[in-house]
Design an enzyme around this catalytic site. Structure first.
Site, PDB file in Angstrom:
ATOM      1  N   ARG A 149     -33.282 -30.224  42.598  1.00  0.00           N
ATOM      2  CA  ARG A 149     -32.669 -29.062  43.265  1.00  0.00           C
ATOM      3  C   ARG A 149     -33.622 -27.875  43.340  1.00  0.00           C
ATOM      4  NH1 ARG A 149     -27.370 -30.103  44.154  1.00  0.00           N
ATOM      5  NH2 ARG A 149     -26.356 -31.605  42.774  1.00  0.00           N
ATOM      6  N   ARG A 198     -24.409 -27.820  49.184  1.00  0.00           N
ATOM      7  CA  ARG A 198     -25.366 -28.090  48.119  1.00  0.00           C
ATOM      8  C   ARG A 198     -25.191 -27.043  47.026  1.00  0.00           C
ATOM      9  NH1 ARG A 198     -28.078 -32.309  47.530  1.00  0.00           N
ATOM     10  NH2 ARG A 198     -29.729 -31.152  46.504  1.00  0.00           N
ATOM     11  N   HIS A 236     -15.770 -19.379  51.051  1.00  0.00           N
ATOM     12  CA  HIS A 236     -15.068 -20.444  50.336  1.00  0.00           C
ATOM     13  C   HIS A 236     -13.625 -20.513  50.840  1.00  0.00           C
ATOM     14  CE1 HIS A 236     -14.236 -23.229  47.107  1.00  0.00           C
ATOM     15  NE2 HIS A 236     -13.140 -22.552  46.835  1.00  0.00           N
TER      16      HIS A 236
HETATM   17  C1  GAR Z   1     -15.665 -23.897  55.786  1.00  0.00           C
HETATM   18  O1  GAR Z   1     -14.282 -24.053  55.816  1.00  0.00           O
HETATM   19  C2  GAR Z   1     -16.099 -23.313  54.473  1.00  0.00           C
HETATM   20  O2  GAR Z   1     -15.136 -22.472  53.909  1.00  0.00           O
HETATM   21  C3  GAR Z   1     -16.298 -24.553  53.644  1.00  0.00           C
HETATM   22  O3  GAR Z   1     -16.866 -25.482  54.511  1.00  0.00           O
HETATM   23  C4  GAR Z   1     -16.357 -25.257  55.816  1.00  0.00           C
HETATM   24  C5  GAR Z   1     -17.531 -25.295  56.783  1.00  0.00           C
HETATM   25  O4  GAR Z   1     -17.059 -25.281  58.092  1.00  0.00           O
HETATM   26  N1  GAR Z   1     -17.143 -24.295  52.533  1.00  0.00           N
HETATM   27  C6  GAR Z   1     -16.957 -24.848  51.341  1.00  0.00           C
HETATM   28  O5  GAR Z   1     -16.070 -25.623  51.096  1.00  0.00           O
HETATM   29  C7  GAR Z   1     -17.961 -24.424  50.290  1.00  0.00           C
HETATM   30  N2  GAR Z   1     -17.520 -24.840  49.006  1.00  0.00           N
HETATM   31  P1  GAR Z   1     -18.034 -24.975  59.306  1.00  0.00           P
HETATM   32  O6  GAR Z   1     -19.244 -25.902  59.148  1.00  0.00           O
HETATM   33  O7  GAR Z   1     -17.233 -25.336  60.513  1.00  0.00           O
HETATM   34  O8  GAR Z   1     -18.415 -23.532  59.275  1.00  0.00           O
END
Ligand code: GAR
Length: 218
Positions: free
Chosen positions: A68, A94, A112
């Site tokens: 990482r 990641r 989030h």
């Molecule tokens: C979003 O809903 C974001 O909140 C989540 O991934 C999705 C990405 O959507 N993030 C997480 O879960 C981080 N832990 P997108 O690629 O359409 O923007």
């Protein structure tokens, strides 16, 4: 007065949040420019979104690095080469290390899909459903060394409805994500965010009358 902040956006997938930031940047309501988009995943549709808007889009494959920290060292080099001031995690799936966090202190934001500190980590929408939560939503926060633990900037709530699935709840949350992420970045661009301990303080915008009192000629 806000200046235009240089953003580097990290993605892994669809990039709908990336799109909302591109749109607000282009329509003039967000004083920021995306100077590069980086995905760890070659198939991320967000890379295509960046191409369509003539934004440099790079695939940096995490599998080619020893660990990482080595991967994050490559991210830091690329972000710095592009002059990035604020790093935007937009569905970047990641875990990031101190290598990246120390290179951009209080200059990395994440979104989030839950009302933190409830339901951090993976599958936040499913966690909310499994707990029978009646309200969920999304959080934009600065990134620190913990998982989804950094100082909270903006949140929005949505109802959890009877019969919701992970998909239907995610879709409702994403409508709010696309509204509050550009909003949080704009607050940063306006220099209105400061961190005091765990809390983010948002400086109120100056009323128009205060401006004219200070400078009657303005
Ligand atoms: C979003 O809903 C974001 O909140 C989540 O991934 C999705 C990405 O959507 N993030 C997480 O879960 C981080 N832990 P997108 O690629 O359409 O923007």
């Amino acid at each position: 007065m806000s200046r235009r902040v240089k953003l580097g956006v990290l993605i892994s997938g669809s990039g709908s949040n990336l799109q909302s930031i591109i749109d607000r940047s282009e329509d003039g309501t967000l004083a920021a420019d995306i100077v590069c988009v980086i995905s760890n995943n070659a198939g991320a549709f967000g890379l295509e979104r960046a191409h369509r808007h003539n934004i440099p889009a790079l695939h940096i494959d995490h599998r080619l690095f020893a660990g990482r920290s080595a991967y994050d060292t490559a991210l830091v080099e690329t972000l710095q080469q592009h002059g990035v001031e604020l790093v935007i995690l937009a569905g970047f799936m990641r875990i990031i290390t101190p290598v990246l966090i120390e290179a951009f202190p209080m200059a990395i934001m994440n979104i989030h899909p839950a009302i933190l500190p409830s339901f951090p980590g993976l599958h936040a929408q499913l966690q909310a459903l499994d707990h029978g939560a009646r309200i969920s939503g999304c959080t934009v926060h600065f990134v620190d060394v913990g998982t989804d633990t950094g100082p909270i900037i903006v949140q929005a709530a949505v109802p959890v409805l009877d019969g919701d699935t992970e998909e239907s709840l995610s879709a409702r949350i994403q409508v709010e994500e696309h509204r509050i992420y550009p909003r949080a970045i704009q607050l940063y661009a306006e220099g209105r965010l400061s961190v005091e301990g765990r809390r983010v303080v948002i400086t109120p915008s100056a009323p128009a009358s205060a401006v004219s009192l200070e400078n009657p000629a303005a």
